[in-house]
Every structure is written in structure tokens, then in C-alpha cells.
Design an enzyme around this catalytic site. Structure first.
Site, PDB file in Angstrom:
ATOM      1  N   SER A  85      95.658   2.792  -6.127  1.00  0.00           N
ATOM      2  CA  SER A  85      96.285   1.374  -5.630  1.00  0.00           C
ATOM      3  C   SER A  85      97.540   1.736  -4.840  1.00  0.00           C
ATOM      4  O   SER A  85      98.088   2.996  -5.085  1.00  0.00           O
ATOM      5  CB  SER A  85      96.599   0.497  -6.764  1.00  0.00           C
ATOM      6  OG  SER A  85      95.444  -0.175  -7.118  1.00  0.00           O
ATOM      7  N   HIS A  87      97.568   1.691  -1.343  1.00  0.00           N
ATOM      8  CA  HIS A  87      97.173   1.929  -0.110  1.00  0.00           C
ATOM      9  C   HIS A  87      96.326   0.709   0.472  1.00  0.00           C
ATOM     10  O   HIS A  87      95.967   0.847   1.677  1.00  0.00           O
ATOM     11  CB  HIS A  87      96.212   3.081  -0.073  1.00  0.00           C
ATOM     12  CG  HIS A  87      96.705   4.383  -0.912  1.00  0.00           C
ATOM     13  ND1 HIS A  87      97.945   4.999  -0.390  1.00  0.00           N
ATOM     14  CD2 HIS A  87      96.220   5.204  -1.753  1.00  0.00           C
ATOM     15  CE1 HIS A  87      98.057   5.962  -1.047  1.00  0.00           C
ATOM     16  NE2 HIS A  87      97.143   6.065  -2.224  1.00  0.00           N
ATOM     17  N   LYS A 135      87.909  10.412  -0.979  1.00  0.00           N
ATOM     18  CA  LYS A 135      89.233  11.214  -0.293  1.00  0.00           C
ATOM     19  C   LYS A 135      89.530  12.314  -1.126  1.00  0.00           C
ATOM     20  O   LYS A 135      89.156  12.507  -2.415  1.00  0.00           O
ATOM     21  CB  LYS A 135      90.518  10.244  -0.291  1.00  0.00           C
ATOM     22  CG  LYS A 135      90.402   8.803   0.330  1.00  0.00           C
ATOM     23  CD  LYS A 135      91.654   8.250   0.758  1.00  0.00           C
ATOM     24  CE  LYS A 135      92.417   8.010  -0.581  1.00  0.00           C
ATOM     25  NZ  LYS A 135      91.566   7.164  -1.773  1.00  0.00           N
ATOM     26  N   ASP A 140      90.656  12.371  -7.553  1.00  0.00           N
ATOM     27  CA  ASP A 140      89.605  11.260  -7.092  1.00  0.00           C
ATOM     28  C   ASP A 140      88.226  12.533  -7.124  1.00  0.00           C
ATOM     29  O   ASP A 140      87.063  11.824  -7.407  1.00  0.00           O
ATOM     30  CB  ASP A 140      89.771  10.919  -5.618  1.00  0.00           C
ATOM     31  CG  ASP A 140      90.721   9.933  -5.714  1.00  0.00           C
ATOM     32  OD1 ASP A 140      91.174   9.459  -6.601  1.00  0.00           O
ATOM     33  OD2 ASP A 140      91.178   9.550  -4.515  1.00  0.00           O
ATOM     34  N   HIS A 245     100.592   9.509  -0.594  1.00  0.00           N
ATOM     35  CA  HIS A 245     101.292   9.196  -1.852  1.00  0.00           C
ATOM     36  C   HIS A 245     102.701   9.478  -1.924  1.00  0.00           C
ATOM     37  O   HIS A 245     103.340   9.707  -3.121  1.00  0.00           O
ATOM     38  CB  HIS A 245     100.499   9.940  -2.706  1.00  0.00           C
ATOM     39  CG  HIS A 245      99.089   9.826  -2.946  1.00  0.00           C
ATOM     40  ND1 HIS A 245      98.079  10.736  -2.319  1.00  0.00           N
ATOM     41  CD2 HIS A 245      98.307   8.600  -3.555  1.00  0.00           C
ATOM     42  CE1 HIS A 245      97.003  10.093  -2.639  1.00  0.00           C
ATOM     43  NE2 HIS A 245      97.060   8.876  -3.361  1.00  0.00           N
TER      44      HIS A 245
END
Length: 359
Positions: A85, A87, A135, A140, A245
Site C-alpha cells: 500500500s 501507491h 511489479k 512481490d 518506495h
């Protein structure tokens, strides 16, 4: 199985502070945010998002994912994405008709877990298999791979790596940033139109190869669990090639005019894609969360002039905050080289919280 990757080790350092009041003070740094407690922030935000857009999405609270409410044709390929979260509207804002079937939000800047991804895929698969759009970040990638191994239906993955601020073969390779929006829209339209799993994967990879992004930060962002900016930057400095980030960029530079800053962004992208004269393209100027639209449209004007001078035909545009970095001031520029099929799919109807046209 639950496995996750924390993209910032600082989150663990401050893990004991999650129940502090919302106005934190850390060694002289004050953070003001609309927060009850850090540990409840994502739950409350996701619930609010689902309530605000109850006509198009529903929230599954545990394991947490957002799914579309629009009916899916039997045999439709299910598109599932997700990430940390912070973004927003990426990825939950792109769930709906013509884009994602589900999105899995992790904690701030922290990968979602495989059980989230598995549950989202199982809930939205309707006979055509599942395409994960991921991504290129270590957590991820790892967790989507684990989820894919546990999924008992046909599945494929498209890995987005559009950030040209990083050399292509350095470390994990290039990060997936604002180009993810373009991939999700174009592939989402193809899936909605009935393209099969192999075609959706091939299309996604084609869009990734045709897309390049570069970002610049004027300020850092403040992760709620940390309570202070992730990097220090003076008032007369900028961070060129920054990640989403709060990672430092590839180069610290003196603050310059908008024209000079944009020249760095656009030249890096142009050198990567090498668009031919007359090449149709989509130009996306993305805000990181704290830059006003007045400035983003100024950046769009300058980027448009850059490629107009080179004979590139900007036939589609997207300007606004779509892949943000909490409260970071800054922006990114993305160029996608289009063909006729991509243009048609970009124009296809879409009905999500963040993108809506043709419906």
C-alpha cells in the site's frame, strides 16, 4: 502458507510503535497524518475504499483482497495484481470492468502475502486461467511465485520492469513503476474482450518491452510506521531516478528549472526506447502524491514538446496521481510505444475507481 517480504527494514525497527498516537515525534521530526493506529491503517483505508466504490468492488477482509463486482464471462482470463500500500490508486483503484479482476494490498511498502494472492485468484478465476501482473520487486516476485505454485488452474505471470533509472542487469533488474498502469489497462481490455491466457501474457510482455519510465523526487516520503522521511534531502536538491518506495535515486542533483529536470527524465527514456519519427505513443505523467496538478500539467507540456521536436506522435495521454509514493513530492514520466491493437485496447471501455471511460 504465509510468506512476505518487507521492502524496508526500518519497518521492523519501529514495529513496536504501531500503537502510538497519530502525531509521532522522532528525534525532532514530527509526522502529522490522519491515523488512528498504524496497525489499523490499512484495514480502515481498505474498508473505506470498498464502501466508497461499492458499486464496482467488494472487500474480502481476510485474507485481504479487493475484487470486482461486475459479472465475468465464463472463460474470461482473471487478472490479479497487487503490492504494498501507499501507491494508491495502484492497484486497488484499477479493479473493475476492463482492468483487474482483483488486487491484493499489502501493508505500506510491504508485499502482500501468498495467501492473499491465492484467495484472490481462486475467487475470480472463471475457466480461462489467471494472469498475475507483478511489479519487479523481490518480495512481490517471490510471493506471487509461491501463490502460483499453489494454484491448481492454468496461470501465467507478466513481470513489469519499466524503470530505466536502474541498469537492466543490476541486482534484481529494473523496478516496476508507473508503467504498470498501462500494462493493466491494455491487458485488462484484451481479457475483457475474450483473449485467452497465452494471448494476454504475450500482449502484456509486449507492452512492457514498449514502456519506459523515469522519476524524480523533490522531497522524500514518510512511512507511517517509521515517522520520519526515508531519506534526507536539502531544499535546494532533487533526487533523480527515485523509486516509488522512497528509495534514493541514482543521482542527487541541484534543484533546477522544470525544463532542465524534464530534459533528464525524457532523455533517459528516449535513449532507452529510441522511438522512430512518426511512432505513435502514449505519454503518462504521474504524480507521486504531493505534487499539484498545475505542476504535473506543466511537466506534461515540457515532455510533449520534447517528443514533438523528435517527431514522435503522442496520440494518447494520462496525467495525474496514479502510482504514488505516500506524501512524496515529485513525478515520473512514462512513454509507451503503441501499435494499432494497443491503441484500440487503451480506448476500450473501463470502469474502475481511478480510470473510467467508454461505459
Amino acid at each position: 502458507m504465509v510468506c512476505f517480504q518487507i521492502e524496508f527494514s526500518m519497518l521492523a525497527v519501529f514495529a513496536g510503535l504501531v500503537n502510538q498516537p497519530p502525531n509521532f515525534i522522532f528525534k525532532g521530526h514530527s509526522m502529522k497524518k490522519f491515523i488512528n493506529t498504524v496497525d489499523n491503517l490499512l484495514d480502515e483505508s481498505a474498508r473505506g475504499f470498498a464502501l466508497a466504490h461499492a458499486d464496482i468492488v467488494r472487500l474480502n477482509p481476510e485474507p485481504r483482497y479487493i475484487a470486482r463486482t461486475a459479472p465475468r464471462a465464463p472463460g474470461k482470463v482473471a487478472l490479479v495484481s497487487g503490492g504494498g500500500s501507499g501507491h494508491e490508486p495502484l492497484h486497488i483503484g484499477f479493479v473493475g470492468l476492463g482492468m483487474l479482476d482483483a488486487a491484493c494490498p499489502g501493508q505500506v511498502f510491504t508485499s502482500p502475502t501468498p495467501d492473499q494472492m491465492l484467495a484472490a485468484a481462486q475467487a475470480t478465476e472463471s475457466g480461462g486461467g489467471v494472469l498475475f501482473i507483478v511489479k519487479n520487486y523481490a518480495g512481490d516476485v517471490m510471493n506471487f511465485e509461491i501463490a502460483a505454485e499453489m494454484l491448481d488452474c492454468p496461470h501465467e505471470t507478466v513481470l513489469v520492469h519499466d524503470d530505466v533509472s536502474i541498469p537492466e542487469h543490476q541486482g534484481m533488474g529494473r523496478r516496476g513503476v508507473a508503467g504498470t498502469t498501462i500494462v493493466e489497462k491494455i491487458v485488462g481490455a484484451a481479457a475483457e474482450a475474450g483473449a485467452d491466457l497465452a494471448a494476454c501474457k504475450a500482449l502484456g510482455e509486449r507492452v512492457v518491452r514498449a514502456t519506459a519510465s523515469m522519476g524524480v523526487a523533490l522531497t522524500s516520503c514518510t512511512v507511517p510506521a517509521v515517522g520520519k522521511p526515508t531519506f534526507g534531502i536539502a531544499d535546494n536538491e532533487i533526487e533523480m531516478g527515485v523509486g516509488i518506495h522512497g528509495e534514493k535515486g541514482r543521482k542527487r542533483m541541484a534543484l533546477a528549472s522544470a525544463s532542465e529536470i524534464v530534459e533528464h527524465l525524457t532523455q533517459a527514456i528516449d535513449d532507452e526506447l529510441k522511438p522512430a519519427k512518426g511512432q505513435p505513443a502514449l505519454l503518462h505523467v504521474n504524480g507521486f502524491g504531493a505534487t499539484p496538478l498545475m505542476e504535473l500539467y506543466l511537466v506534461y507540456d515540457l515532455t510533449r514538446q520534447f517528443w514533438d521536436r523528435r517527431g514522435v506522435s503522442i496520440v494518447r495521454s494520462l496525467v495525474g496521481n496514479f502510482t504514488t509514493s505516500l506524501d512524496m513530492a515529485g513525478c515520473s514520466v512514462t512513454l509507451t510505444l503503441l501499435d494499432d491493437e494497443m491503441i484500440r485496447l487503451w480506448d476500450a471501455p473501463v470502469h474502475t475507481a481511478a480510470l473510467r471511460w467508454g461505459c
